[in-house]
Design a protein around this motif. Structure first.
Motif, PDB file in Angstrom:
ATOM      1  N   CYS A  40      57.030  77.369 -43.439  1.00 10.48           N
ATOM      2  CA  CYS A  40      56.638  76.472 -44.527  1.00 10.48           C
ATOM      3  C   CYS A  40      55.426  75.647 -44.087  1.00 10.48           C
ATOM      4  CB  CYS A  40      57.784  75.524 -44.879  1.00 10.48           C
ATOM      5  SG  CYS A  40      59.189  76.335 -45.661  1.00 10.48           S
ATOM      6  N   PRO A  90      64.868  71.911 -36.954  1.00 10.66           N
ATOM      7  CA  PRO A  90      65.238  73.105 -36.206  1.00 10.66           C
ATOM      8  C   PRO A  90      64.091  73.837 -35.495  1.00 10.66           C
ATOM      9  CG  PRO A  90      65.133  73.623 -38.533  1.00 10.66           C
ATOM     10  CD  PRO A  90      64.906  72.147 -38.404  1.00 10.66           C
ATOM     11  N   CYS A  95      60.998  71.865 -45.705  1.00  8.50           N
ATOM     12  CA  CYS A  95      61.971  72.958 -45.903  1.00  8.50           C
ATOM     13  C   CYS A  95      63.291  72.675 -45.198  1.00  8.50           C
ATOM     14  CB  CYS A  95      61.381  74.280 -45.419  1.00  8.50           C
ATOM     15  SG  CYS A  95      60.102  74.896 -46.514  1.00  8.50           S
ATOM     16  N   HIS A  96      63.242  72.345 -43.912  1.00 11.06           N
ATOM     17  CA  HIS A  96      64.489  72.133 -43.166  1.00 11.06           C
ATOM     18  C   HIS A  96      64.419  70.885 -42.287  1.00 11.06           C
ATOM     19  CE1 HIS A  96      63.941  76.587 -43.749  1.00 11.06           C
ATOM     20  NE2 HIS A  96      65.070  76.378 -44.410  1.00 11.06           N
ATOM     21  N   CYS A 125      58.128  68.829 -42.029  1.00  7.43           N
ATOM     22  CA  CYS A 125      58.342  70.035 -42.818  1.00  7.43           C
ATOM     23  C   CYS A 125      59.486  69.766 -43.788  1.00  7.43           C
ATOM     24  CB  CYS A 125      58.681  71.220 -41.915  1.00  7.43           C
ATOM     25  SG  CYS A 125      58.964  72.727 -42.853  1.00  7.43           S
ATOM     26  N   HIS A 136      59.261  76.995 -37.479  1.00  9.58           N
ATOM     27  CA  HIS A 136      60.633  77.413 -37.743  1.00  9.58           C
ATOM     28  C   HIS A 136      60.651  78.644 -38.645  1.00  9.58           C
ATOM     29  CE1 HIS A 136      64.574  76.951 -40.057  1.00  9.58           C
ATOM     30  NE2 HIS A 136      64.899  77.387 -38.859  1.00  9.58           N
ATOM     31  N   SER A 137      60.158  78.471 -39.875  1.00  8.92           N
ATOM     32  CA  SER A 137      60.153  79.613 -40.804  1.00  8.92           C
ATOM     33  C   SER A 137      58.877  79.721 -41.617  1.00  8.92           C
ATOM     34  CB  SER A 137      61.348  79.531 -41.760  1.00  8.92           C
ATOM     35  OG  SER A 137      62.541  79.805 -41.058  1.00  8.92           O
ATOM     36  N   CYS A 159      54.800  75.727 -40.235  1.00 10.41           N
ATOM     37  CA  CYS A 159      55.932  75.285 -39.419  1.00 10.41           C
ATOM     38  C   CYS A 159      56.406  76.461 -38.563  1.00 10.41           C
ATOM     39  CB  CYS A 159      57.055  74.805 -40.330  1.00 10.41           C
ATOM     40  SG  CYS A 159      58.527  74.255 -39.455  1.00 10.41           S
ATOM     41  N   ALA A 186      62.055  69.760 -39.949  1.00  7.97           N
ATOM     42  CA  ALA A 186      61.419  69.697 -38.625  1.00  7.97           C
ATOM     43  C   ALA A 186      60.317  68.642 -38.633  1.00  7.97           C
ATOM     44  CB  ALA A 186      60.836  71.052 -38.245  1.00  7.97           C
TER      45      ALA A 186
END
Ligand code: FES
Length: 136
Positions: A84, A114, A99-100, A97, A81-82, A79, A102
Motif C-alpha cells: 500500500c 506488521p 492498510c494495516h 500505512c 508489508h503488502s 509499504c 505500519a
C-alpha cells in the motif's frame, strides 16, 4: 645516437604517450548526472510540502519538504508489508500505512509492524526548478 637507440626511444615514447588513454578507457565511466532522475518540479513540491510520483513499478517516490527545506526526505512510497502507499504524517514526523497500520520513521526504518523491512530511501535534491532523486 645510433639508429637502433633512436628507434627504441621513439617506440618507448609512443607507448608512454598512449598510456593515459589506455588507463582512461579501462576506468568506470559513470557521471553523477546519470544516477539522478527528475521526478517533478519545485512548484509541485512547494504546493503541498510533498511530492508523490507513481509512474511505474520502478518509479514510486514520495519526497517530503519544500524548496526551503535543508534536507529533503525521499522514500519509496510502497509499504514493505503488502505494498500500500504510505503517507507522511507531518505532526508525528513519520510515515504511516493505512492498510494495516505500519509506521516508519523519517529515514524509512520500521517503527511499528506488521512491516518488518524498512522503506527504500533516496537522496533528493533541487536543481534549477526540478526535483531529482537518486537511489541510495
Ligand atoms: Fe502497509 Fe500492510 S500494506 S501495513
Amino acid at each position: 645516437m645510433k639508429r637502433r637507440d633512436l628507434i627504441n626511444w621513439v617506440g618507448l615514447a609512443a607507448i608512454a604517450s598512449s598510456l593515459p588513454v589506455a588507463i582512461a578507457a579501462c576506468s568506470p565511466q559513470t557521471t553523477a548526472s546519470e544516477d539522478w532522475q527528475t521526478i517533478g518540479t519545485v512548484e509541485d513540491l512547494d504546493q503541498d510540502g510533498q511530492l508523490l510520483v507513481q509512474e511505474s513499478a520502478s518509479v514510486n517516490v514520495l519526497v517530503i519538504g519544500t524548496s526551503t527545506t535543508p534536507n529533503l526526505i525521499a522514500v519509496d512510497a510502497r509499504c514493505t508489508h503488502s505494498g500500500c502507499t504510505v503517507t507522511w504524517e507531518n505532526e508525528a514526523n513519520k510515515f504511516g500505512c493505512r492498510c494495516h497500520g505500519a509506521e516508519y520513521d523519517s529515514q524509512g526504518q520500521v517503527l511499528r509492524g506488521p512491516a518488518t523491512k524498512p522503506l527504500k530511501t533516496y537522496t533528493a535534491k533541487i536543481e534549477n526548478s526540478s526535483v531529482l532523486v537518486k537511489a541510495n
